[in-house]
Every structure is written in C-alpha cells, then in structure tokens.
Design a protein around this motif. Structure first.
Motif, short mmCIF file in Angstrom:
data_model
loop_
_atom_site.label_atom_id
_atom_site.label_comp_id
_atom_site.label_asym_id
_atom_site.label_seq_id
_atom_site.Cartn_x
_atom_site.Cartn_y
_atom_site.Cartn_z
N SER A 122 0.23 0.71 -12.57
CA SER A 122 0.76 1.68 -11.61
C SER A 122 2.12 2.24 -12.03
O SER A 122 2.53 3.31 -11.57
CB SER A 122 0.88 1.03 -10.22
N LYS A 123 2.80 1.52 -12.94
CA LYS A 123 4.13 1.95 -13.38
C LYS A 123 4.11 2.69 -14.72
O LYS A 123 5.17 3.12 -15.21
CB LYS A 123 5.04 0.73 -13.49
N PHE A 134 0.37 6.10 -6.96
CA PHE A 134 -0.59 5.55 -7.93
C PHE A 134 -2.02 5.91 -7.55
O PHE A 134 -2.81 6.36 -8.39
CB PHE A 134 -0.40 4.04 -8.01
N ASP A 175 3.89 1.56 -1.20
CA ASP A 175 4.54 1.68 -2.50
C ASP A 175 3.60 2.25 -3.56
O ASP A 175 4.05 2.86 -4.54
CB ASP A 175 5.04 0.31 -2.97
N LEU A 176 2.29 2.06 -3.38
CA LEU A 176 1.31 2.49 -4.38
C LEU A 176 0.59 3.79 -4.01
O LEU A 176 -0.43 4.12 -4.62
CB LEU A 176 0.29 1.37 -4.60
N GLN A 204 -0.68 -3.72 -10.86
CA GLN A 204 0.73 -3.44 -10.59
C GLN A 204 1.45 -2.90 -11.83
O GLN A 204 2.28 -1.99 -11.74
CB GLN A 204 1.42 -4.72 -10.11
N PRO A 252 -4.34 -4.25 -5.11
CA PRO A 252 -2.90 -4.01 -5.29
C PRO A 252 -2.12 -5.28 -5.65
O PRO A 252 -0.98 -5.20 -6.10
CB PRO A 252 -2.47 -3.46 -3.93
N SER A 286 0.83 -1.21 0.00
CA SER A 286 0.00 0.00 0.00
C SER A 286 0.87 1.26 0.00
O SER A 286 0.54 2.24 -0.68
CB SER A 286 -0.92 0.00 1.22
#
Length: 619
Positions: free
Chosen positions: A578-579, A508, A504-505, A575, A569, A502
């Motif tokens: 998100s990048k 996003f 890390d995102l 994932q 997530p 969570s």
C-alpha cells in the motif's frame, strides 16, 4: 444343420473368457444358479408375451427347467420350455458380453483378481460361467412361436470362436449341454445338484426338475418349492432365502445390506420386496443405468427396469413390486400417467427413505457402508424430489472442519448441535477436492471463531446445495459469497481499530480499483482473513465458481464471473504494498495478489506463465 458358420467373439470377450476360466470364479457351483436364473427370466418373458398371444404356449403352459446327467458321456444338460431364442438373439446374447460394460469390467479387474470375483453378475456374463466347469458347451434353442425348422444350434469351447447353425427343434425353449472338464464329476451327482438347487434356486417360481431313472422309466422330480418368495409370509422366509433371492434377481454375488418386505392392503393392494445392495454397481454413476425393480401384476411378470416406481436418485434399489390393481395390458407410457402408479411411486420412495433413516439411527457402522457406496447418488435427491427434501437431508453425510477427516460421517443434525451461540446459518464451502476445501483461505475467519464448516468436494455437491434451502430452520450459506453476517463476524473484534486501518487505506483501495478496472466487480478491505493477503468472493445472488465449472463440464456456456476482490489490511505484505509509489512495482504486486486469490478459488489461471514471471520478478 443349415446355414452353419463359425464366428469370433469380440476381442474383449476372449479376454474375459480366459479370465473366468482361469482366475475369476472362486465358487464353481455358481454356474448352475446362473443357468436356472436365466431360465426363470425366460419363463417370465414368455408369460408376459403370452398375455397378448396365447399361441406362444404351443399347447404347453406348464413351464419348467429340467436338469439331467449322462455319466457315460460326462455331460450335464439344463433345458427349459420357456421363450427360447432366435438366431439373431443367440448371436446377440451369446456372442456379445455386456455391450457397454466389458471394457470397463476388464479394466476394473486389474492385476488383483481376488478383489473382483464378486462382480460377474454386474456385467451380464452369467452364462459364460459354464466354461469354468465345461470344456465345450452346446446350446440348442427355438423361440416360442417360430417354426420347427427355425431352431438354432450354438457351440463353443470358450477359446475365441463359436459355431452357429439352423436346426430343426420340435419344442420351444433352450437346451444347454455342458461337456464337463476332468475333475468336475461332482456335478454329475444328483444329490450334489439337489443341494445346489436348494441353496440357490428354491425360491424361484419356475419348477426345477431333476431326471431320475426308475425301473427303466424316466421320472422328472421337482426339487424346489416353485412358489414366488415374495408371496410367502415373512415368518416363513429365512434370512438365507432372502439373500439368495436377492442374488437371483440382481445377479450380484454379494449379500444385500438390508431389505424390507411388506404386503400392503387398502386403497391399493400390493407386495414389495426391496433390497439395498452392499456394493455399488460399476455403472451406478450413469443416470441412464437400468433400474433394479421388476414389476408383476397379479403374479404375472410385466417388465424389468421399472423407472416409474422409483426416483432416479434411488436407482440402486433392487427388488420386486407385485400389484393387483394395475391393468395387465399396461404399457410404459400408461404407467407414467397412471394415478395408481404415481401413488405407488410415492409409497415406495417413502418406504426406502424410512428404511435408510432407520438404518442410520440403529446401525451407524452399516449406514456408513451404505453412504460410502451410494452417498453421491443420494445427493441427487434434493434436486429431483423436493417433496421429500426433509427426509433426504436427514440422510446426508458430510466431512467438516470439526472432524479433520475426509470421511463423510457428519449429519446435519450433528452440525446443528454444535453451532455456536448466535449462529443462525449452516456454513459450507465447495471445492474440487477435500484438500482444496480444507485449505481454502475462506476458512480462516471460521477457524478463528471456532465455527464449523461443511467441506463439500463431490461433483454433485454444488448442484445439491442449490436445492437445499434450509435444515431445522437454519439456512445454508456459502462462505465464498459476500454476506452481511460474515462481515459482522469479521468486524466484531477490535471494531474501532479496523475502522482506523480502513480509513488509512482508502487511497490504496482506489488505486487497486483503477488498476483492475472492469476485471472485478468491486475492491474492498476484509477482516475475514488472518494468514492470506487477498481472496475473491461472489455476491450472494450470483453463480459460484463451482456451479460455473459444472455447467462448463456439460458443455454449457456460462457468463464470465465478476469477483469481488477483498484485501486483508492486517497482512504485512498488503501494508507494505500500500506504500509503494512506483506504478510498475505496485501493479506487479497487485497482480500477484489477484492471481493468488483466483488460483485458490478456481484452481487454474488463464495465463499461469505470466503469473510465474511476475512472481519470479518480485522474488
């Protein structure tokens, strides 16, 4: 005859008569039961009308229906001295069939007539069964209290037209002359007629008499008991008599599922004989449908369609109420405000609910038949009758994730018995269909945890659940709403790992919030999903999607629902997206996730073509 004219039946009536004559009735003798039942109803109406106008009896208060045969002319005559009909009533009653139901009836028949030969009584067409055995029918009638010269003549061969005229008729009541078809001579035999009357009409309170000629003298012999069945002791009444009485009052050719017969004494004295049908009538889903209770006061008929004594969600109940305490001049308005009537309503409601509860405990198979026919109506109960919610909730049946079947056969007691350790809520989901409910992504967490969920897809389910607060101390919880317990269930496994993902995102999630802006209430990550990238939910205090659909269906305006957009997530697509740095590509993916979530929740999209274009572009 005066004012003679030939009129046409409604076009639907022509079709129905043709069907009845050639296909519908498998038991021809039913016609006599229908004619005697109609005479019995006419007698009840005369007795009631005479309460305020004794002159309607015209010096003849001994009511009867008489049956005679003429073998020479091949005719069977059924006559009564009851309330009779005026010219207008003859046109309305004999020229029109089931004013609101004829088309539905014909459509329901389809091509498979054999499955529908029990439905005739549900559409008020019993009189027309005479054309099964008769090639021509003559009706002579005069309404009670009308002058002798205002009698009415009606004649038809059942082929699309009928003749009507004014005649002189010295006696009140109705006379029906059947000119029998060839090969129907069995109905000219007195012993055959006696057996039919004994089978179908022995229980009615109207005297049924057959003509006998002895030594050139005419003798009218009574062939039925002519005593109201509900006034007799239960030990004196056979099962077949109960069944035939039910058919008499309901005009239903199917046997009832169960019944209860009670003589209550105390503050109020009354007799009830209540039946639960085995089949739903065609208009059961119409909440304005006539109720099936008949009210008598001190054995005197007062009225049909007694809505005051039974709630609307039990409108399928048929039967008799005979009360000694209600005043004879009672009106519908007085009944609504009468304390005795309210007490009687409460008593009857509890009697029916206890009867159904007993059936559910003692005969699961028969109760399942009841539920399949009337369950959707019982579901109206929690909204209408909060005082009996405990009883009603015991009667409810559902389909759940435990059974893997669309059959509604799981009770709330069954559900509670299978709750996992620590579970303190009853979880449910509402959808447009069983398939939509069963395949909802909201179930992924519950399937993973082995938690049973009620799958609700009937049109009344959302309305019902808004009035069901709890069962056996367990509150109900929609799995499409945000809830602390659901979040706890979702995060209890690998909690530390989820917190890292969570974090890390976070960026996003911020990008998605900016993109969707005020189209959503909130954007957050969720661990409630396993195979789906995203879902939408509503807050616990907001209207659900299904409730909004109900309001729209009845023409009500509803505010736009602002959903919470929840992303998985752990899903590979989420994932990867998100990048993505490219704004256009990122926007397309998020719009697809959001569209998928809305489609799963609502079943429709505002702009499906745009959604398809984005999807194709990404493919």
């Amino acid at each position: 005859m005066k004012k003679q004219e030939t009129l046409s039946f409604q076009s639907e009536v022509k079709q129905l008569l043709k069907l009845m004559i050639h296909s519908l009735y498998s038991n021809k003798e039913i016609f006599l039961r229908e004619l005697i039942s109609n005479a019995s109803d006419a007698a009840d109406k005369l007795r009631f009308s005479a309460l305020s106008n004794q002159e309607l009896y015209e010096n003849d208060a001994d009511l009867y229906v008489r049956i005679s045969v003429d073998k020479k002319n091949n005719t069977l005559t059924v006559s009564d001295n009851c309330i009779g009909m005026s010219r207008i009533e003859v046109i309305n009653n004999l020229g029109t069939i089931a004013k609101s139901g004829t088309k539905a009836f014909l459509e329901s028949l389809g091509s498979d007539l054999s499955k529908n030969n029990q439905m005739i009584g549900q559409f008020g067409v019993g009189f027309y069964s005479v054309f099964i055995v008769a090639e021509k029918v003559i009706v002579r009638s005069r309404a009670a209290g009308f002058p002798i010269n205002q009698g009415v003549f009606w004649e038809s061969s059942g082929e699309g037209e009928y003749t009507i005229a004014d005649i002189e008729k010295s006696s009140r009541g109705t006379e029906i002359i059947l000119y029998l078809r060839k090969n129907e001579e069995e109905f000219l035999d007195n012993w055959r007629l006696r057996s039919i009357i004994g089978k179908y009409s022995d229980h009615i309170s109207l005297s049924v008499e057959i003509k006998n000629d002895k030594d050139n003298n005419v003798i009218w012999e009574k062939v039925n008991q002519a005593k109201a069945l509900w006034t007799r002791s239960k030990s004196e009444i056979s099962e077949s008599e109960y069944i035939e009485f039910y058919k008499h009052i309901s005009h239903d050719n199917s046997s009832p599922l169960i019944w209860t017969h009670n003589h209550v004494e105390g503050k109020q004295e009354y007799i009830i004989l209540l039946f639960i049908p085995s089949k739903a009538s065609f208009d059961l889903w119409n909440r304005d449908q006539k109720h099936g209770l008949k009210l008598y006061v001190q054995r005197v008929y007062i009225m049909d369609d007694v809505k005051q004594f039974i709630p609307n969600y039990l409108r399928f109940v048929r039967g008799i109420i005979d009360c000694n305490d209600l005043p004879l001049n009672v009106s519908r308005e007085i009944l609504q405000d009468n304390l005795l009537a309210r007490n009687l309503r409460n008593a009857l409601t509890k009697r029916v609910l206890h009867l159904l509860d007993k059936l559910a405990k003692e005969d699961i198979e028969k109760y399942q038949v009841f539920w399949q026919q009337f369950g959707i109506v019982i579901k109206e109960g929690p909204a209408e009758d909060s005082s009996n919610n405990i009883f009603i909730s015991k009667l409810l049946r559902f389909t759940t994730t435990h059974t893997n079947s669309s059959i509604q056969n799981v009770s709330l007691k069954d559900y509670v018995s299978r709750m996992i350790e620590g579970q303190n809520k009853i979880f449910y989901i509402t959808a447009d269909s069983y398939t939509a409910a069963k395949s909802s992504p909201h179930l992924e967490l519950f399937n993973k945890k082995g938690i049973e969920v009620l799958l609700l897809s009937d049109r009344t389910d959302e309305w019902m659940m808004s009035y069901l607060s709890e069962f056996d101390g367990k509150k109900f919880q929609s799995i499409t709403k945000s809830d602390e317990l659901l979040d706890k269930l979702a995060n209890e496994d690998k909690k530390l790992e989820q917190e890292i993902i969570s974090k890390d995102l976070e960026d996003f999630v911020k990008r998605v919030k900016i993109l969707l802006a005020d189209r959503v209430k909130n954007v957050k990550l969720t661990n409630r999903l396993t195979d789906t990238p995203a879902i939408v939910t509503t807050d616990s205090n907001e209207m659900t999607t299904q409730m909004a659909k109900l309001f729209v269906a009845v023409g009500q305006n509803v505010p736009e629902i602002k959903y919470n957009f929840e992303l998985n997530p752990n899903h590979r697509l989420v994932q990867k997206v998100s990048k993505i740095v490219d704004k256009t590509l990122f926007s397309d993916w998020i719009e697809v996730f959001f569209g998928e979530a809305l489609l799963a929740e609502r079943g429709v999209l505002e702009d499906p073509n745009l959604f398809i274009q984005r999807l194709n572009k990404l493919f």
